[in-house]
Each structure stands twice: as structure tokens, then as C-alpha cells.
Design a protein around this motif. Sequence first.
Motif, PDB file in Angstrom:
ATOM      1  N   GLU A 155       4.133 -11.405  -1.254  1.00  0.00           N
ATOM      2  CA  GLU A 155       3.449 -10.486  -2.163  1.00  0.00           C
ATOM      3  C   GLU A 155       3.286  -9.148  -1.461  1.00  0.00           C
ATOM      4  N   ALA A 156       3.335  -8.072  -2.213  1.00  0.00           N
ATOM      5  CA  ALA A 156       3.263  -6.735  -1.606  1.00  0.00           C
ATOM      6  C   ALA A 156       2.000  -6.555  -0.775  1.00  0.00           C
ATOM      7  N   GLU A 157       0.902  -7.179  -1.213  1.00  0.00           N
ATOM      8  CA  GLU A 157      -0.362  -7.033  -0.493  1.00  0.00           C
ATOM      9  C   GLU A 157      -0.311  -7.668   0.896  1.00  0.00           C
ATOM     10  N   ASN A 158       0.660  -8.542   1.139  1.00  0.00           N
ATOM     11  CA  ASN A 158       0.788  -9.190   2.452  1.00  0.00           C
ATOM     12  C   ASN A 158       1.527  -8.330   3.465  1.00  0.00           C
ATOM     13  N   LEU A 159       2.020  -7.174   3.055  1.00  0.00           N
ATOM     14  CA  LEU A 159       2.942  -6.413   3.885  1.00  0.00           C
ATOM     15  C   LEU A 159       2.323  -5.181   4.533  1.00  0.00           C
ATOM     16  N   ALA A 160       1.006  -5.103   4.530  1.00  0.00           N
ATOM     17  CA  ALA A 160       0.334  -3.923   5.085  1.00  0.00           C
ATOM     18  C   ALA A 160       0.707  -3.696   6.543  1.00  0.00           C
ATOM     19  N   ALA A 161       0.921  -4.778   7.301  1.00  0.00           N
ATOM     20  CA  ALA A 161       1.226  -4.634   8.727  1.00  0.00           C
ATOM     21  C   ALA A 161       2.495  -3.826   8.965  1.00  0.00           C
ATOM     22  N   ALA A 162       3.435  -3.912   8.042  1.00  0.00           N
ATOM     23  CA  ALA A 162       4.678  -3.165   8.211  1.00  0.00           C
ATOM     24  C   ALA A 162       4.462  -1.667   8.099  1.00  0.00           C
ATOM     25  N   PHE A 163       3.395  -1.269   7.404  1.00  0.00           N
ATOM     26  CA  PHE A 163       3.157   0.156   7.169  1.00  0.00           C
ATOM     27  C   PHE A 163       2.018   0.721   8.008  1.00  0.00           C
ATOM     28  N   SER A 164       1.378  -0.135   8.793  1.00  0.00           N
ATOM     29  CA  SER A 164       0.261   0.343   9.615  1.00  0.00           C
ATOM     30  C   SER A 164       0.457   0.044  11.097  1.00  0.00           C
ATOM     31  N   GLY A 165       1.081  -1.094  11.427  1.00  0.00           N
ATOM     32  CA  GLY A 165       1.296  -1.462  12.815  1.00  0.00           C
ATOM     33  C   GLY A 165       2.617  -0.931  13.332  1.00  0.00           C
ATOM     34  N   PRO A 166       3.006  -1.366  14.538  1.00  0.00           N
ATOM     35  CA  PRO A 166       4.291  -0.933  15.108  1.00  0.00           C
ATOM     36  C   PRO A 166       5.464  -1.415  14.253  1.00  0.00           C
ATOM     37  N   ALA A 167       6.206  -0.498  13.738  1.00  0.00           N
ATOM     38  CA  ALA A 167       7.403  -0.800  12.939  1.00  0.00           C
ATOM     39  C   ALA A 167       8.207   0.480  12.820  1.00  0.00           C
ATOM     40  N   SER A 168       9.503   0.337  12.694  1.00  0.00           N
ATOM     41  CA  SER A 168      10.365   1.517  12.600  1.00  0.00           C
ATOM     42  C   SER A 168      10.264   2.163  11.225  1.00  0.00           C
ATOM     43  N   GLU A 169      10.562   3.453  11.179  1.00  0.00           N
ATOM     44  CA  GLU A 169      10.618   4.159   9.898  1.00  0.00           C
ATOM     45  C   GLU A 169      11.715   3.569   9.014  1.00  0.00           C
ATOM     46  N   GLU A 170      12.773   3.081   9.638  1.00  0.00           N
ATOM     47  CA  GLU A 170      13.866   2.473   8.873  1.00  0.00           C
ATOM     48  C   GLU A 170      13.387   1.224   8.146  1.00  0.00           C
ATOM     49  N   LEU A 171      12.662   0.361   8.852  1.00  0.00           N
ATOM     50  CA  LEU A 171      12.130  -0.844   8.221  1.00  0.00           C
ATOM     51  C   LEU A 171      11.193  -0.479   7.085  1.00  0.00           C
ATOM     52  N   ARG A 172      10.329   0.486   7.307  1.00  0.00           N
ATOM     53  CA  ARG A 172       9.367   0.871   6.274  1.00  0.00           C
ATOM     54  C   ARG A 172      10.052   1.452   5.044  1.00  0.00           C
ATOM     55  N   ALA A 173      11.017   2.337   5.254  1.00  0.00           N
ATOM     56  CA  ALA A 173      11.714   2.951   4.123  1.00  0.00           C
ATOM     57  C   ALA A 173      12.485   1.901   3.327  1.00  0.00           C
ATOM     58  N   CYS A 174      13.155   0.995   4.044  1.00  0.00           N
ATOM     59  CA  CYS A 174      13.905  -0.058   3.355  1.00  0.00           C
ATOM     60  C   CYS A 174      12.964  -0.992   2.602  1.00  0.00           C
TER      61      CYS A 174
ATOM     62  N   PRO B 230      -2.385  -1.346  -2.219  1.00  0.00           N
ATOM     63  CA  PRO B 230      -3.127  -1.165  -0.960  1.00  0.00           C
ATOM     64  C   PRO B 230      -2.274  -1.550   0.244  1.00  0.00           C
ATOM     65  N   GLY B 231      -2.360  -0.745   1.278  1.00  0.00           N
ATOM     66  CA  GLY B 231      -1.589  -1.002   2.478  1.00  0.00           C
ATOM     67  C   GLY B 231      -0.189  -0.434   2.442  1.00  0.00           C
ATOM     68  N   VAL B 232       0.297  -0.110   1.275  1.00  0.00           N
ATOM     69  CA  VAL B 232       1.641   0.448   1.110  1.00  0.00           C
ATOM     70  C   VAL B 232       1.582   1.889   0.617  1.00  0.00           C
ATOM     71  N   ALA B 233       0.640   2.180  -0.266  1.00  0.00           N
ATOM     72  CA  ALA B 233       0.588   3.474  -0.952  1.00  0.00           C
ATOM     73  C   ALA B 233       0.471   4.654   0.003  1.00  0.00           C
ATOM     74  N   GLY B 234      -0.328   4.500   1.056  1.00  0.00           N
ATOM     75  CA  GLY B 234      -0.535   5.619   1.970  1.00  0.00           C
ATOM     76  C   GLY B 234       0.761   6.104   2.580  1.00  0.00           C
ATOM     77  N   TRP B 235       1.578   5.177   3.054  1.00  0.00           N
ATOM     78  CA  TRP B 235       2.849   5.569   3.646  1.00  0.00           C
ATOM     79  C   TRP B 235       3.840   5.995   2.571  1.00  0.00           C
TER      80      TRP B 235
END
Length: 373
Positions: free
Chosen positions: A106-125, A141-146
Motif C-alpha cells: 500500500e502506498a502508505e507503507n512506502l514512506a521510508a523510500a521518500f524520507s530515509g536513505p534512498a536514491s533519487e532514481e528509486l524515488r522517481a521510479c 502521506p509520506g509520499v506527497a512531500g517529495w
Amino acid sequence: MADQMQRIVTGLPDLTKVTDVWAVADGRVAQGDPAFCADLGIALAGAYGSGQVWQYRSVFDHLLRLLATTPGPENAAQAVRLVSSKAVTSRNLDRFTASLLASGQEAENLAAAFSGPASEELRACLLHELVLRGVAVHETPGVAGWATSPHWRHHPLGRLPLTLSDVEGVPDLPRYGPRGSSHSMPFGPSESRAPVTAAGASVPPVEETTTEAAATALAGAVANWAEESNGRIEARDFALAAPLDAASVPNALLTLRLDCLDGAGRKAALSVSVLRPDQAWAVLFAAASSGGAYNSGSFGAYGRLAAWQSLAALAGCPEGATTSEVEARVRDCVWHGFDADTKWFEQVAWDIGLAALTPDRRRLAVLAATDTD
């Protein structure tokens, strides 16, 4: 725990099968210890990531799929930690991981990808994999900011809209699990073909206008078939001396001396059908995202980008046109799908034929591709 992990890492190259290691990983996740799997994957990558140990590739793939597709924020966070480690990270792995995460969480489970250590490539994809699945990313929530931050707009995927257009419809996306995936393809040889002949065709004089740049743009969605598999591509465009009646497109195809249609209408049956714009986009997206016979394609995010780029080229859009401008022009084009029982098409499962007649009816662009295992 450390001893068990060390035994796995040390003994991995000597294994004749890796299913027991899979079972250990499955048990750890079931017990609520996904960190063990991430730690194991990082340790294995450090030991074998630069080599060709098949056991490593199999176990690492299972660990990543297991973490990414088992619902839960901690499982998702550990999948992100795994692919973000220095021993592992790569652009293609980021694309694959994003597709796995968007499919399994679920999208709500993915906040760590947009707040913790992760590449811009992973986040954009990951962002565009979620968009493809109909997620309102600007409200999550957790996705919208980025997602709404302007800092990543320089990224190639930053040109794509954060909502699906009508032309994209409801994309057909792969379904992943720890041990594989499934996906349907909107192309392949026709089960029945209605012969088309050029006799009495009302086709005005035609001049080929294909440039190298135009051919590259037209073929963008299927380029991976030729670069990474056994694919063959024909991408060409033609200027017509007078407007072409849409009903005459099948006849026009037989007069263009296309390599893919050599012998069609005489020795080989030809199938031509009118397509909606969303059907043309679906073919391009599947080709780009899923790949051909021997490759995995570009996955969802870059598959979406490549589909739009090929669609724009087929529709004759000027370079730099926005997605909304492309969509408007695409709607005014006349789209056809075609295939033929010629020697050019492999007749296995990966056959594509698309033709686009521009709104002024004076340009016809053609894209054909075929691949085999």
C-alpha cells in the motif's frame, strides 16, 4: 543469528540448490524479522555481487522480492535499505525495486523510500509506478512531500504528469510474488487475418521522410527489444502529396515498401484494424515496460516515459511538446494496428505493428517490431 548468516554466506557457492536458504528467509519474515533478510542480502552482495555466482543471484532476487511484496511498512523499509546499500545499488535495480514495491505494498507503507536513505532514481521510479496504479501521490502521506517538491524536476521522469491521462487508461501491470511474476501482453500474431489488397487503392503519391532522429524517436518504446534481446525494428514516416482517406490506410501500408510487409497482400495475409489511442499507448507501454523475449524491459516508470515518447513521434508532435499537447494531437490522429504472415515477423509472441495518420491526413508514421526466444 550471526552464525547462521555467516554459514549461509560462506557455503553459498557450494549449494546445488538454494531452496533451503529461501525457506530460512521466508521464516524470518513470517516471524517479523525482515531486517535479517536485508542484512543477509547486503552480506551476500559484499561477498559475491561482482561475480557470476548463480546461487547469489537466485537468493538475492528472492530476498528482494520477499521483502518488497510482503505487505507491511517494515518489510518495505528493509527492501529499500537492501537496495540502497553501497554494495548493491544500481539504476536498473532501483527501477525493478520500485515496480516490486508499488505492486506489493500500500502506498502508505512506502514512506521510508521518500524520507530515509534512498536514491533519487528509486524515488522517481516508485512515484510513477504508484501513479500507474492510480495512486493520488500528491495526497498520500509520506509520499506527497517529495512528489510535489520542485527539486527533482530535472529528472527525466519529472516531465511526466502525476496523474494518469485518459490515453493511458488503466495500464496492465505485472503481478509479482516472491517466486516470480505474471503479465499479459497486448500484442502478438493475429489468430485470424483478413487479406487486404492494393487493387483500386486511393493512395496519393508518397515520399519517405524518415531521418535517423525520427527513427530513433519512433522506436523508443521497443528499443530494448533490439538492444537487449533478439528484436528487429522498422520505424519510418512518410509524407503524402494529398490527404489520405482514413479508410485507405490498409491499402497505403501495402504501397510503402515496408520490409515488415514484404509479400503481404500477395503471398502472405495481412491483418489491419482501427485502434483507439489508448490501445496504441497500451501496446507501446507493454513493449517498453515488459521487454521482449530475453529481457525485462524498462519497468513501469521508464516504460511510461518511452511509451509517451514513441506515441509523440508517431503522432508527429514537435520536440519538447508537453504530455497534454501530445495527448490532444494523439486524439486527432487515426490509429491502426497491423501484422502479417511475412518472413519479417517472427510469429512467436512479440509482434507489433502500429500506423498513425496525422490530423491533416498528410503524414503516415509506421512502427513495427518483432522478437523471438
